[in-house]
Design an enzyme around this catalytic site. Structure first.
Site, short mmCIF file in Angstrom:
data_model
loop_
_atom_site.label_atom_id
_atom_site.label_comp_id
_atom_site.label_asym_id
_atom_site.label_seq_id
_atom_site.Cartn_x
_atom_site.Cartn_y
_atom_site.Cartn_z
N LYS B 45 -24.49 190.01 82.79
CA LYS B 45 -24.80 189.58 81.42
C LYS B 45 -23.70 188.67 80.89
O LYS B 45 -22.52 188.89 81.18
CB LYS B 45 -24.94 190.84 80.54
CG LYS B 45 -25.18 190.58 79.07
CD LYS B 45 -26.60 190.20 78.76
CE LYS B 45 -26.74 189.63 77.35
NZ LYS B 45 -27.96 188.83 77.19
N CYS B 130 -27.65 178.68 76.34
CA CYS B 130 -28.37 179.73 75.66
C CYS B 130 -28.97 179.21 74.36
O CYS B 130 -28.26 178.72 73.49
CB CYS B 130 -27.48 180.92 75.34
SG CYS B 130 -28.41 182.23 74.55
N LYS B 165 -24.94 176.50 84.35
CA LYS B 165 -26.35 176.83 84.15
C LYS B 165 -27.00 175.84 83.20
O LYS B 165 -26.60 175.73 82.03
CB LYS B 165 -26.48 178.24 83.60
CG LYS B 165 -27.92 178.71 83.50
CD LYS B 165 -27.98 180.21 83.41
CE LYS B 165 -29.40 180.72 83.36
NZ LYS B 165 -29.45 182.19 83.33
N ILE B 191 -33.42 177.40 85.93
CA ILE B 191 -33.22 176.96 84.56
C ILE B 191 -33.01 178.16 83.65
O ILE B 191 -33.43 179.27 83.97
CB ILE B 191 -34.45 176.15 84.05
CG1 ILE B 191 -35.72 176.98 84.14
CG2 ILE B 191 -34.57 174.86 84.76
CD1 ILE B 191 -36.97 176.32 83.53
C1 LIG Z 1 -33.80 189.28 77.99
C2 LIG Z 1 -33.13 188.10 78.60
C3 LIG Z 1 -31.75 187.92 78.44
C4 LIG Z 1 -31.10 186.82 79.00
N1 LIG Z 1 -29.75 186.69 78.86
C5 LIG Z 1 -29.11 185.66 79.46
C6 LIG Z 1 -27.69 185.54 79.41
O1 LIG Z 1 -26.98 186.39 78.84
N2 LIG Z 1 -27.10 184.47 80.01
C7 LIG Z 1 -27.83 183.53 80.68
O2 LIG Z 1 -27.27 182.59 81.23
N3 LIG Z 1 -29.17 183.62 80.77
C8 LIG Z 1 -29.82 184.66 80.18
N4 LIG Z 1 -31.20 184.76 80.30
C9 LIG Z 1 -31.94 183.73 81.06
C10 LIG Z 1 -32.23 184.20 82.49
O3 LIG Z 1 -31.04 184.44 83.21
C11 LIG Z 1 -33.07 183.16 83.26
O4 LIG Z 1 -32.36 181.95 83.32
C12 LIG Z 1 -34.41 182.87 82.59
O5 LIG Z 1 -34.93 184.02 82.01
C13 LIG Z 1 -35.45 182.29 83.56
O6 LIG Z 1 -35.72 183.15 84.63
P1 LIG Z 1 -36.95 184.23 84.64
O7 LIG Z 1 -38.17 183.51 84.25
O8 LIG Z 1 -36.96 184.78 86.03
O9 LIG Z 1 -36.56 185.28 83.63
C14 LIG Z 1 -31.86 185.86 79.73
C15 LIG Z 1 -33.24 186.04 79.88
C16 LIG Z 1 -33.88 187.13 79.34
C17 LIG Z 1 -35.36 187.30 79.53
#
Ligand SMILES: Cc1cc2nc3c(=O)[nH]c(=O)nc-3n(C[C@H](O)[C@H](O)[C@H](O)COP(=O)(O)O)c2cc1C
Ligand SMILES: Cc1cc2nc3c(=O)[nH]c(=O)nc-3n(C[C@H](O)[C@H](O)[C@H](O)COP(=O)(O)OP(=O)(O)OC[C@H]3O[C@@H](n4cnc5c(N)ncnc54)[C@H](O)[C@@H]3O)c2cc1C
Ligand code: FES
Lengths: 258, 312
Positions: B45, B130, B165, B191
């Site tokens: 996280k 973010c 990222k 992404i």
């Molecule tokens: C609940 C949640 C919390 C997230 N928190 C972070 C974070 O703290 N830092 C970050 O770089 N990306 C964060 N993301 C983005 C994810 O790491 C990822 O890049 C994004 O969700 C796309 O992938 P997915 O479709 O497999 O979830 C978060 C995504 C979700 C759904």
């Protein structure tokens, strides 16, 4: 321990308007520790709906590995669930959360207050309290007559007061009206229902031992995603927050801001 | 034979599958379900200098095939991550990629300097993308010069390779990729989520307290694939791809698009066993498709004369 698995539908029926009683069988039941815990159900076949749905455990039968849930159809997920039939399977993650504490000296009095779809988890709680020789008083509030359920079952366990918003069943009014009128003497209060109701109870009994079950929109249900956070009342608290899914959903009144 | 091992800057991956940041906490909840050592890596996280409480609730809203989140980078802060979370994770044989965030360049530098000293942190992931924090975050992720600058400054202090990222909320993601490569990034992860909005049918108001949130899940996969396809042809540093992965087929599609490894985010929130499942299924899928090694097909979508080529 939390488990994930397919649970078989033993039966499903509509017990009040848009209120369904779903009886499930599976190994996961052995893992349930306390009343007030919940499960996270996969609804839909593919990626829509995407997220699981949190539903409270209403009654457990350990010996036969059976548990009952009662839910109201709200949107896509619960409507899908209501169409599933006996013999089909539901993917369930659970048991989740900490639930209600039931340790209490025999002979004490517990007041259980439920509002609408917050009523189901109180049923297993009441049963377990009764097994410990604790006297239970139930106050249950519903919107209207067609939404009333489980009253006979509660009546079997202890004295039960029922109110509806429109007076079409039981007394007219809110659960708090019953409390005002009856002025119960009790040792501990448990409640589950809409937030305004929980707030009112918290304010009314600042000196009492009160346990409240909360709701929040969730995704993981296991404490990993930080979706379901409530700030603590105590500003000096080390973390400053609680997760409803894994620290709760039951909290002692005063622990988190409602 | 191991069809699976992937070697990237700072990272010797047993397999190309890892949980994405924010969808796995610091691993504790998932360790109740399986041994975390089977993962290729873990992206933890986002960590900031000070603890953050994040946004008010509701923080999540469902969409068809996806979800919006506005967690607001809630985390226990650098000190606690260094003293409690990373030491706890060191019981597992798995490299950690530390996702770091901040409101100023100095914030990123402070976190990077300290967290890169942790023995099990093998790489950093700069979260310059973010969408859910009011200051910084997204600005770093949408202005090429700013992204380049923060990358450079972090590179100067980090003891481990730095991945940046990327945000999809830009007109041309290739410009951002190029900028961070110029800034000295060792790799790219992509992404992050796409900014979205959902309104409540009864009230007409936003469902999320933060109003907007980041869209993730299967709904964003085609966008992520397109962007990996574009970026992998633009830069010479490796890509860890993500966005909607929930099966071995999805993972392989990202590799075909040009990713060297992949991360799984939202799918962990629905099935805690999804990462182990994808690892097992991917092995079988490669077998079925007669692929000797995963790296052989990296960028297959756009490469001519496919055999024997490895991604950077
Ligand atoms: C609940 C949640 C919390 C997230 N928190 C972070 C974070 O703290 N830092 C970050 O770089 N990306 C964060 N993301 C983005 C994810 O790491 C990822 O890049 C994004 O969700 C796309 O992938 P997915 O479709 O497999 O979830 C978060 C995504 C979700 C759904
Ligand atoms: C710990 C807990 C226990 C619960 N126990 C019960 C129960 O025993 N019986 C029952 O009928 N309902 C219960 N609920 C509420 C139930 O989860 C929602 O009614 C259900 O998720 C609605 O899903 P839907 O697809 O029908 O509605 P939609 O409105 O289509 O759902 C869209 C999204 O919003 C979420 N959502 C909508 N309403 C709620 C809500 N009230 N609480 C949390 N998330 C919500 C859904 O999970 C989904 O992600 C409980 C909620 C929590 C948090
Ligand atoms: S729903 Fe993920 S932390 Fe509670």
């Amino acid at each position: 321990m939390k488990k994930i698995g397919e649970m078989k539908i033993v039966s499903q029926k509509e017990i009040a308007k848009n209120i369904f009683q779903l009886i499930l069988q599976g190994k996961l039941v052995s893992e349930i520790e306390r009343p007030g815990q919940f499960v996270h159900m996969k609804v839909g076949e593919g990626i829509d709906p995407l997220l699981r749905r949190p539903i409270s455990i209403c009654e457990i039968d350990r010996e036969n590995q059976i548990m009952t849930c009662i839910y109201r159809t709200e949107g896509k997920g619960t409507t899908w669930l209501s169409k599933k039939q006996q013999g089909e399977y539901i993917n369930v993650l659970g048991p989740l959360g900490n639930g209600f504490p039931v340790q209490m000296k025999s002979g004490k009095v517990a007041l259980l207050i439920g509002g609408g779809i917050g009523v189901p988890p109180l049923y297993e709680l009441s049963k377990q309290l009764r097994n410990r020789d604790i006297q239970v008083i139930h106050v249950l509030g519903f919107q209207t007559k067609s939404a009333v359920f489980l009253t006979k079952e509660f009546q079997r366990l202890g004295v039960t007061y029922i109110v509806t918003d429109d007076g079409s069943y039981g007394e007219k009014g809110f659960v708090t009206d019953v409390l005002k009128k009856q002025n119960f003497d009790f040792d501990r209060l448990y409640a589950c229902g809409p937030t305004p109701m929980l707030k009112a109870l918290e304010q009314k009994f600042p000196e009492k031992e009160v346990y409240l079950s909360l709701e929040e929109r969730m995704s993981c249900g296991i404490g990993a995603c930080f979706a379901c956070i409530r700030p603590t009342k105590d500003r000096e608290d080390k973390k400053g927050y609680r997760k409803i899914c894994s620290d709760g959903p039951v909290f002692q009144a005063g622990e988190v801001i409602l | 034979m191991n069809r699976f091992s992937v070697s990237l800057p700072g990272l010797q991956l047993k397999n190309p599958i890892m949980p994405a940041s924010g969808c796995f906490g610091f691993g504790r909840e998932f360790a109740e379900f399986y041994d975390l050592s089977i993962l290729g890596a873990i992206m933890i996280k986002a960590t900031t200098v000070e603890p953050r409480y994040g946004n008010p609730t509701p923080r999540v809203a469902e969409t068809p095939g996806g979800m919006l989140n506005a967690i607001g980078l809630q985390n226990p802060g650098l000190k606690k991550v260094m003293e409690e979370e990373l030491p706890w994770l060191s019981q597992f044989d798995v490299p950690i990629i530390a996702n770091i965030a901040g409101s100023t360049v100095e914030d990123y530098v402070s976190v990077a300097k300290e967290i890169s000293e942790a023995p099990n942190v093998h790489a950093l992931e700069l979260n310059i993308s973010c969408p859910n924090v009011k200051h910084g975050g997204i600005a770093f992720g949408t202005v090429p010069d700013v992204a380049k600058e923060v990358t450079k400054r972090v590179k100067n202090v980090s003891r481990v390779p730095v991945y940046v990222k990327l945000s999809p909320n830009v007109t041309d993601i290739r410009l951002m990729a190029k900028a961070v490569e110029d800034g000295g990034a060792d790799g790219i992860t992509m992404i992050n989520t796409l900014t979205g909005l959902r309104l409540d049918m009864k009230t007409g108001k936003p469902i999320l307290a933060n109003i907007t949130g980041g869209l993730s899940g299967p709904a964003i996969k085609p966008i992520a694939i397109r962007m990996v396809y574009e970026v992998s042809q633009t830069v010479n540093i490796p890509i860890i791809g993500m966005g909607g992965i929930s099966s071995a087929e999805d993972a392989l599609e990202f590799i075909y698009a040009g990713a060297s490894a992949v991360a799984v985010g939202t799918a962990n929130l629905i099935d805690p066993f999804i990462c182990p499942k994808i690892i097992t299924d991917l092995e079988q899928l490669l077998e079925k498709l007669n692929i000797d090694h995963i790296s052989d097909v990296c960028g297959r979508s756009w490469k001519h004369g496919i055999s024997g080529y490895h991604c950077p």
